[in-house]
Design a protein around this motif. Sequence first.
Motif, PDB file in Angstrom:
ATOM      1  N   THR A 167     -27.918  -5.867 -37.318  1.00 41.76           N
ATOM      2  CA  THR A 167     -28.388  -6.369 -36.021  1.00 41.76           C
ATOM      3  C   THR A 167     -29.290  -7.589 -36.169  1.00 41.76           C
ATOM      4  O   THR A 167     -29.341  -8.433 -35.271  1.00 41.76           O
ATOM      5  CB  THR A 167     -29.146  -5.259 -35.279  1.00 41.76           C
ATOM      6  OG1 THR A 167     -30.199  -4.742 -36.120  1.00 41.76           O
ATOM      7  CG2 THR A 167     -28.208  -4.121 -34.928  1.00 41.76           C
ATOM      8  N   GLU A 168     -29.977  -7.712 -37.289  1.00 37.07           N
ATOM      9  CA  GLU A 168     -30.829  -8.889 -37.491  1.00 37.07           C
ATOM     10  C   GLU A 168     -30.016 -10.110 -37.928  1.00 37.07           C
ATOM     11  O   GLU A 168     -30.344 -11.236 -37.562  1.00 37.07           O
ATOM     12  CB  GLU A 168     -31.900  -8.579 -38.537  1.00 37.07           C
ATOM     13  CG  GLU A 168     -33.027  -7.694 -38.013  1.00 37.07           C
ATOM     14  CD  GLU A 168     -34.186  -7.612 -38.982  1.00 37.07           C
ATOM     15  OE1 GLU A 168     -33.928  -7.502 -40.195  1.00 37.07           O
ATOM     16  OE2 GLU A 168     -35.340  -7.667 -38.527  1.00 37.07           O
ATOM     17  N   SER A 169     -28.986  -9.893 -38.713  1.00 37.45           N
ATOM     18  CA  SER A 169     -28.202 -11.027 -39.209  1.00 37.45           C
ATOM     19  C   SER A 169     -27.207 -11.540 -38.187  1.00 37.45           C
ATOM     20  O   SER A 169     -26.846 -12.713 -38.213  1.00 37.45           O
ATOM     21  CB  SER A 169     -27.456 -10.610 -40.488  1.00 37.45           C
ATOM     22  OG  SER A 169     -26.574  -9.533 -40.235  1.00 37.45           O
ATOM     23  N   LEU A 170     -26.745 -10.699 -37.278  1.00 40.08           N
ATOM     24  CA  LEU A 170     -25.774 -11.104 -36.250  1.00 40.08           C
ATOM     25  C   LEU A 170     -26.428 -10.958 -34.882  1.00 40.08           C
ATOM     26  O   LEU A 170     -26.394  -9.893 -34.269  1.00 40.08           O
ATOM     27  CB  LEU A 170     -24.512 -10.248 -36.340  1.00 40.08           C
ATOM     28  CG  LEU A 170     -23.736 -10.321 -37.661  1.00 40.08           C
ATOM     29  CD1 LEU A 170     -22.569  -9.359 -37.637  1.00 40.08           C
ATOM     30  CD2 LEU A 170     -23.255 -11.742 -37.932  1.00 40.08           C
ATOM     31  N   ALA A 171     -27.031 -12.047 -34.431  1.00 40.26           N
ATOM     32  CA  ALA A 171     -27.754 -11.994 -33.151  1.00 40.26           C
ATOM     33  C   ALA A 171     -26.812 -11.970 -31.959  1.00 40.26           C
ATOM     34  O   ALA A 171     -27.256 -11.709 -30.839  1.00 40.26           O
ATOM     35  CB  ALA A 171     -28.692 -13.197 -33.032  1.00 40.26           C
ATOM     36  N   ALA A 172     -25.508 -12.243 -32.176  1.00 41.54           N
ATOM     37  CA  ALA A 172     -24.579 -12.328 -31.052  1.00 41.54           C
ATOM     38  C   ALA A 172     -23.948 -10.989 -30.700  1.00 41.54           C
ATOM     39  O   ALA A 172     -23.272 -10.895 -29.681  1.00 41.54           O
ATOM     40  CB  ALA A 172     -23.474 -13.340 -31.363  1.00 41.54           C
ATOM     41  N   ILE A 173     -24.128  -9.975 -31.531  1.00 42.00           N
ATOM     42  CA  ILE A 173     -23.468  -8.704 -31.229  1.00 42.00           C
ATOM     43  C   ILE A 173     -24.317  -7.911 -30.240  1.00 42.00           C
ATOM     44  O   ILE A 173     -25.549  -7.943 -30.288  1.00 42.00           O
ATOM     45  CB  ILE A 173     -23.226  -7.881 -32.508  1.00 42.00           C
ATOM     46  CG1 ILE A 173     -24.561  -7.478 -33.156  1.00 42.00           C
ATOM     47  CG2 ILE A 173     -22.353  -8.610 -33.481  1.00 42.00           C
ATOM     48  CD1 ILE A 173     -24.406  -6.500 -34.304  1.00 42.00           C
ATOM     49  N   PRO A 174     -23.675  -7.196 -29.334  1.00 42.99           N
ATOM     50  CA  PRO A 174     -24.442  -6.390 -28.374  1.00 42.99           C
ATOM     51  C   PRO A 174     -24.946  -5.111 -29.019  1.00 42.99           C
ATOM     52  O   PRO A 174     -24.401  -4.637 -30.019  1.00 42.99           O
ATOM     53  CB  PRO A 174     -23.416  -6.094 -27.285  1.00 42.99           C
ATOM     54  CG  PRO A 174     -22.109  -6.088 -28.001  1.00 42.99           C
ATOM     55  CD  PRO A 174     -22.227  -7.120 -29.084  1.00 42.99           C
ATOM     56  N   ILE A 175     -25.974  -4.557 -28.454  1.00 47.93           N
ATOM     57  CA  ILE A 175     -26.508  -3.261 -28.876  1.00 47.93           C
ATOM     58  C   ILE A 175     -26.580  -2.385 -27.631  1.00 47.93           C
ATOM     59  O   ILE A 175     -27.535  -2.465 -26.858  1.00 47.93           O
ATOM     60  CB  ILE A 175     -27.898  -3.400 -29.520  1.00 47.93           C
ATOM     61  CG1 ILE A 175     -27.856  -4.380 -30.687  1.00 47.93           C
ATOM     62  CG2 ILE A 175     -28.396  -2.040 -29.994  1.00 47.93           C
ATOM     63  CD1 ILE A 175     -29.200  -4.627 -31.328  1.00 47.93           C
ATOM     64  N   PRO A 176     -25.570  -1.581 -27.396  1.00 45.38           N
ATOM     65  CA  PRO A 176     -25.577  -0.759 -26.175  1.00 45.38           C
ATOM     66  C   PRO A 176     -26.649   0.316 -26.233  1.00 45.38           C
ATOM     67  O   PRO A 176     -27.195   0.643 -27.293  1.00 45.38           O
ATOM     68  CB  PRO A 176     -24.165  -0.156 -26.153  1.00 45.38           C
ATOM     69  CG  PRO A 176     -23.689  -0.222 -27.560  1.00 45.38           C
ATOM     70  CD  PRO A 176     -24.338  -1.422 -28.177  1.00 45.38           C
ATOM     71  N   ALA A 177     -26.904   0.894 -25.081  1.00 43.55           N
ATOM     72  CA  ALA A 177     -27.934   1.935 -24.993  1.00 43.55           C
ATOM     73  C   ALA A 177     -27.542   3.174 -25.785  1.00 43.55           C
ATOM     74  O   ALA A 177     -28.412   3.898 -26.280  1.00 43.55           O
ATOM     75  CB  ALA A 177     -28.174   2.292 -23.525  1.00 43.55           C
ATOM     76  N   THR A 178     -26.232   3.419 -25.940  1.00 44.36           N
ATOM     77  CA  THR A 178     -25.797   4.584 -26.715  1.00 44.36           C
ATOM     78  C   THR A 178     -26.210   4.451 -28.172  1.00 44.36           C
ATOM     79  O   THR A 178     -26.546   5.445 -28.824  1.00 44.36           O
ATOM     80  CB  THR A 178     -24.277   4.746 -26.609  1.00 44.36           C
ATOM     81  OG1 THR A 178     -23.639   3.509 -27.005  1.00 44.36           O
ATOM     82  CG2 THR A 178     -23.875   5.073 -25.189  1.00 44.36           C
ATOM     83  N   VAL A 179     -26.180   3.234 -28.695  1.00 43.60           N
ATOM     84  CA  VAL A 179     -26.602   3.014 -30.079  1.00 43.60           C
ATOM     85  C   VAL A 179     -28.097   3.281 -30.220  1.00 43.60           C
ATOM     86  O   VAL A 179     -28.546   3.915 -31.183  1.00 43.60           O
ATOM     87  CB  VAL A 179     -26.245   1.588 -30.531  1.00 43.60           C
ATOM     88  CG1 VAL A 179     -26.867   1.271 -31.882  1.00 43.60           C
ATOM     89  CG2 VAL A 179     -24.739   1.418 -30.587  1.00 43.60           C
ATOM     90  N   ALA A 180     -28.877   2.791 -29.277  1.00 40.72           N
ATOM     91  CA  ALA A 180     -30.318   3.044 -29.327  1.00 40.72           C
ATOM     92  C   ALA A 180     -30.613   4.532 -29.248  1.00 40.72           C
ATOM     93  O   ALA A 180     -31.500   5.037 -29.942  1.00 40.72           O
ATOM     94  CB  ALA A 180     -31.020   2.297 -28.190  1.00 40.72           C
ATOM     95  N   SER A 181     -29.862   5.250 -28.408  1.00 38.07           N
ATOM     96  CA  SER A 181     -30.053   6.697 -28.312  1.00 38.07           C
ATOM     97  C   SER A 181     -29.687   7.395 -29.613  1.00 38.07           C
ATOM     98  O   SER A 181     -30.401   8.295 -30.077  1.00 38.07           O
ATOM     99  CB  SER A 181     -29.222   7.251 -27.156  1.00 38.07           C
ATOM    100  OG  SER A 181     -29.327   8.655 -27.085  1.00 38.07           O
ATOM    101  N   SER A 182     -28.577   6.988 -30.231  1.00 32.86           N
ATOM    102  CA  SER A 182     -28.172   7.592 -31.507  1.00 32.86           C
ATOM    103  C   SER A 182     -29.180   7.292 -32.605  1.00 32.86           C
ATOM    104  O   SER A 182     -29.481   8.160 -33.426  1.00 32.86           O
ATOM    105  CB  SER A 182     -26.786   7.084 -31.912  1.00 32.86           C
ATOM    106  OG  SER A 182     -25.795   7.517 -31.005  1.00 32.86           O
ATOM    107  N   VAL A 183     -29.712   6.078 -32.625  1.00 40.02           N
ATOM    108  CA  VAL A 183     -30.713   5.730 -33.627  1.00 40.02           C
ATOM    109  C   VAL A 183     -31.975   6.561 -33.436  1.00 40.02           C
ATOM    110  O   VAL A 183     -32.564   7.060 -34.403  1.00 40.02           O
ATOM    111  CB  VAL A 183     -31.029   4.217 -33.550  1.00 40.02           C
ATOM    112  CG1 VAL A 183     -32.266   3.885 -34.371  1.00 40.02           C
ATOM    113  CG2 VAL A 183     -29.833   3.414 -34.042  1.00 40.02           C
TER     114      VAL A 183
END
Length: 567
Positions: free
Chosen positions: A460-476
């Motif tokens: 996520t730090e190296s690829l600033a263009a990729i989205p991070i959906p809320a489901t990923v934040a919840s899983s993390v």
Amino acid sequence: MTSKNGDHGSPQTSSTLKADPKPSAQRVPPPETPEAIQTRFRVIAAFWAVIIFLGFPIWWKTTSIYRAHLPIQEMADWADGKTCRPVFPLEIHVAAPTMQLPESQHLVRTTQHALDDLNEFAAHHLRLKLTNDTETSTAQGIDNTPITGSMMDDAPDTALTVRVVAQEGLATPRSELRADTTQLDIFYPPSQVPIPSSSNPPLSVFIAEELQRLYSEEKATIAYILSGGAAGRDSESISRRLRRSMKYADTYHLSFSLFTPGSAPSSWDIEAAVQEYLSPLLHAFGPISNFTIDTQVQLYATFSPMAPPPVYDETESAWTLKKEDLSAFINAAEWPLNPSIGNGPTLNFILYVPDPSQSPMVVKENRASSWIVPQWGGVFLLNPPLEQAGQSGSQTNPGHITQESLRPAFMTFSHQLLTLLGTPTTPASLPLRLQSLIRVRAATLLLSASSTMGSLARLTESLAAIPIPATVASSVSTTLAQLSSTCSHLREGRFGAALTSARIAETEAERSFFEKSMVGQVYFPDEHKVAVYLPLLGPIGVPLLVSLMKELKRLVAGWKARRRSTA
């Protein structure tokens, strides 16, 4: 006449010259009225107002990439091992019914000191606790303080029970480990009862050495895992054993197949054999993994044309397969072996009954009738007694394989299953080996989930263009919480609960890392966006920009004129 004509032409030429300035004066556009200038200004302002206050926000909203907040630093700390250093304190209950309480307390203390001196791996240590008796469920410490029921709910798992019993006629202590329980019996001569004045009694040294030997393989395995495969004692054998085993999964699918190159046998007592020989083992694996089972019978299952055929060995009076040819034994192109059935990985167990003309069949080098295919399954060559086929006198395989005939095969399949699931080879007690597997799996999943969190943070730090959906934040968030819970359970000796938390952490970590919406955006770089926008915005943007610049120049010129007039 000549002068008249000349005089007459001269006025015409003069009149023509005087008329020339009139057409050029008509080509100059009339000055714009203030109302027209105001209208043009309002039109241009309206266009730009729509673009700025309506078009740009809509474009920004529809094209912006949502990136949910992730605790990057915390994820990196887990991956680097800064947040948790796993420890494995094993609680061992000691019961000495033939000793007085002061003697048994002194035995536990001196044995604990001897264990601490022998231990070379601080993360894995044994903690002794004195109990009234091995059969009672109420435990107590060295200070004879009982543990209440509410405390037992959060108490560490009991790894082993050591029962120290005096026995007449012994010259030295001896140990006996029960194969079906987690109890170790220590028999000692009555003359070796430790006295309070002794600091290092022989019985304590013997018990400490026995305990150290029981858990030596587990310690080496956990040390190998925590060090990331660094060189160490027995690292090569541990690495070989781990490479043969399957990756951990909540559920495994077991596929049992009967293959024969002819028309017999065509049936087998598979259900009774599974129930009798395999179900107890699968039930014991319940706290670690679940299993599903399917079976099949395949007739006329011939060898692969690319596989070397068996060779008859007169000295052995058997058809033999070379070890280097075993990898080509399975005819994957024609045998119906499903690589994956259901959600979990599949373990294939093949029972092959050779043709009567090639029976018996064994492995040439060691006369073995079975072998393991690493991370895939196992094979067993069954050579049943041949039967006479009517008056022809030819020999054939039996048409049906009984449960008793399947016993050797399923005993071998059970051993192969333990190996493929990564079960330690020692000690002899199966419950102790399964407990060791719980701790090994918990350590493996903890490190795997932590490493996945670190990989996700770097991605996520190296690829600033990729989205991070809320489901990923919840899983993390779930992963980090379960990792913390796993570390806490390990520290407190609750290894079953630690495995449960580590299993959830691994599942959530894999789900967050392989989120489909994140992966798809990686293949849509900024160059593609420019190629899409320029053909659309170029024809519209250029006239708007030119008109805006003209209006700005007009306003600046008007402002300067007013300053000069006022000056």
